[in-house]
Design an enzyme around this catalytic site. Structure first.
Site: not given
Length: 184
Positions: A11-15, A88
């Site tokens: 799950f990605g929420y930014g870049s 990350e």
């Protein structure tokens, strides 16, 4: 359609939404519950320095967050996890978590994601849009200007039909004045 329990999702929420950096089989809009997208991480590497930190996004407690879920082929799982940990966990401001997300299809899957560690020195907490814009306007790290990160993320959110009013307010303040007027 049944969900394969052996599937691996990220799950990605930014870049990560617009620059995942890894191969994937499928990409869908998804929502994580219990966390919200927040410009709450002082960036010492990619979008700032330890002396002049920038701000990047983290998943912070409360609300929900619409982002992107990537389904990764089983043969790529270990490689993708290694890549994400290197990307990350540079300063360990994030905690690696597997959490449920709801895909745009309505299905719920478990997805690997990174949430903010509120006890970490880089946690910026809740900032006003003015404070965030002043920080973003002058910060640059090894991946480029902090403002580029914020504006790229906002552009991709808009392309996905996602409104983030607070991030939009930060961007408006960036556009309204240079670093000098924001710091004044």
């Amino acid at each position: 359609m049944a969900v394969d329990m052996d599937e691996f999702w990220v799950f990605g929420y930014g870049s990560l939404m617009w620059n995942p950096g890894f191969r994937f089989e499928e990409k869908l809009t998804a929502r994580a519950f219990g966390y919200r997208r927040s410009l709450c991480v002082r960036s010492w590497v990619h979008r700032g320095t330890e002396r002049h930190p920038g701000l990047v996004l983290g998943l912070d407690y409360g609300g929900s967050c619409i982002g992107t879920a990537f389904r990764v082929a089983p043969a790529q799982k270990a490689e993708v996890i290694d890549y994400l940990r290197e990307r990350e966990l540079v300063t360990h401001v994030y905690k690696e978590r597997t959490m449920p997300v709801q895909l745009s299809s309505g299905q719920r899957v478990s997805a690997l994601t990174y949430v903010i560690d509120r006890s970490h020195v880089q946690y910026a907490g809740a900032l006003s849009a003015e404070e965030a814009a002043a920080t973003v306007a002058v910060a640059t790290g090894k991946s480029g200007p902090n403002s580029e990160y914020v504006l790229n993320t906002l552009e991709h959110l808009r392309d996905m039909g996602i409104r983030d009013h607070w991030l939009e307010e930060v961007a408006a303040k960036l556009a309204a004045g240079g670093a000098e007027s924001l710091r004044a």
